[in-house]
Design an enzyme around this catalytic site. Sequence first.
Site, short mmCIF file in Angstrom:
data_model
loop_
_atom_site.label_atom_id
_atom_site.label_comp_id
_atom_site.label_asym_id
_atom_site.label_seq_id
_atom_site.Cartn_x
_atom_site.Cartn_y
_atom_site.Cartn_z
CG HIS A 176 -22.20 -1.82 4.40
ND1 HIS A 176 -20.88 -1.95 4.04
CD2 HIS A 176 -22.79 -1.12 3.41
CE1 HIS A 176 -20.69 -1.35 2.87
NE2 HIS A 176 -21.82 -0.85 2.47
N GLY A 177 -23.33 -2.44 8.94
CA GLY A 177 -24.35 -2.72 9.93
C GLY A 177 -23.87 -3.63 11.04
#
Length: 464
Positions: free
Chosen positions: A321-322
Site C-alpha cells: 500500500h505504500g
Amino acid sequence: MVFSSLTFLFAYLPITLLLYFMVPLAWRNLVLLVVSLFFYGWGEPVYIVIMFVSILIDYTHGLLVEKYRHDDRKARWFVGQSVVFNLLLLGFFKYWDFLAANLSLIPGISVPQLGIPLPIGISFFTFQTMSYTIDVYRQDAPVQRNIIKFGTFVTMFPQLIAGPIVQYKTVAKELDHRINTSEDFALGCRRFCVGLAKKVLLANAVGKLWDAQLAASMGGTLTVAGGWMGLLAYGFQIYFDFSGYSDMAIGLGRIFGFRFNENFDYPYLAASVTEFWRRWHMSLTGWFREYLYIPLGGNRGGTAKTLRNILIVWFCTGFWHGASWNFVLWGLYFAAWLILEKYVLRGALTHTPALIKHAYTLVVVFVGWGIFAMDDLGVCGQYLSACFGGAPLWSSIDGYTLRSYAVTFLVLILASTTLGRRLFARLPQRAERIVTPVLMLASLLVCTAYLVDGSYNPFLYFRF
C-alpha cells in the site's frame, strides 16, 4: 495531477464510448488500448514508456514460457525473470526513496533519494502482469500471442488506476471474443452510476471531517469523542471512495463487454476480522492468497510455518500500500488479529452474540484505519491515545460536529448494509423499470453539480 479529480474521467467517457462503438468488433481492442494509453498518459506522458516496457516484457516472457514448456527449468527461469522485473519496477519507483532514507540513517551509509514521482496505478498493473506469466506457466491461463490484446488487458483504463486487480485468466476469453449487448450496456451504466454516487455524494461528504479531526489532534485539541468521529469518518470515506471506484470500474468493464470480479461485499457487516478481509478488497487478498500464501505452504506445514506465512503475507500487504512504516505496522496489526482469531479467540467468538462480534470487528478495523491514514507514527500514536482516554472526553465543538454530521453518518451506516439492495429487489418489475433510469439520471445530475461546484474530490487509492 488531473487524476486527483473525477472531472477528467467524467468528460473522457462520452468520447471513448463513441469511438469504441463506432468501430467494428475486430478493432475494439485496439481502440480500447489507444484510449487507455491516452487516459494514462494525460497527466504524465513519460509514464507511457514504462507501460510499454511492462507490456513488452511480460508479453514476450509469456511466449517464452509457452515455448519452453517442455523444459521446466527454462520455463521457470523466464517466469522468474518476469516476476523479478515487475518487482524491480515497482521497487524502484515506489520504494527507492523510502529505502534510501532508512539506509542513510545507518552511520557511514549515504544513499541518494531520487524524488521520482510515483507512476499512477503501478501497484495494480505490475501485479496484473506478474500474475499473467505465472498463470501461463501453471497452465491456468492461455498464452496471448496478440500483443494488442495483451496490451488491452494491461492498460484497460476503467480499472488500471485503482483496481480491482484483474487476472488475465478471468478476461482471456473476452479479449479474444466478446459481444457488447444492450443488457450489458444498461447494467454497466447502472453500476457506474452507483459507484459515482458512492464516491461523490458519500465519500466526499465525510472526508473533510477526518481532515478536521486530524488537524485537531496535531493542534492538541482532540477529544475522545472527536477522535472516534474522525476514525468513523475516515473509515467510511475510504470504503465509499474505493468501493465506489471499483463499482465504476466494474460498470465500465461491463459496458465494454468484460466481467470483472467483485472487489467488495459489504465488509462492515463482518462479524470477525477474518470475515472482514474476505469482504474487503477481495482482488488483492485473493492475489496474495493465490500467488504468495499458498506457494509458501499456506496452513499445511504446521503452526509455526502458518504463523510465518501469515506474517509474511500481511507484511507484504501493508508494504504494497505504500512506502511508509505506518503501512507496514498496519499490515502486521491485522496479521496479529488474524492470528489471534485463528488460534486464541476462535472458541470465544463462536459463542459470542452477533452484535458484540460485529462491534468488536468494527473497533479493530476502524483503529486499523487510523494507523493506515497517518504516515507519521508520532501523530498516529498521539491520535489513538486520545481515542482511548488520553484526552478530554467531550467538548462543545463535538456536539456541534455531531449535530452537523448526524444525518450523514446515518446515511453512511445504512448505505454500508444490504438494506438498499433488498428494498430495491422488492420493487415490482414495472416499478423497477421506471425507478432505475430516474435514479440514474438524478445521480448523474447531482454528481455533475458537485463536481462542477466543488474541488474536494480525492481518490484515496490513486496514491497506491
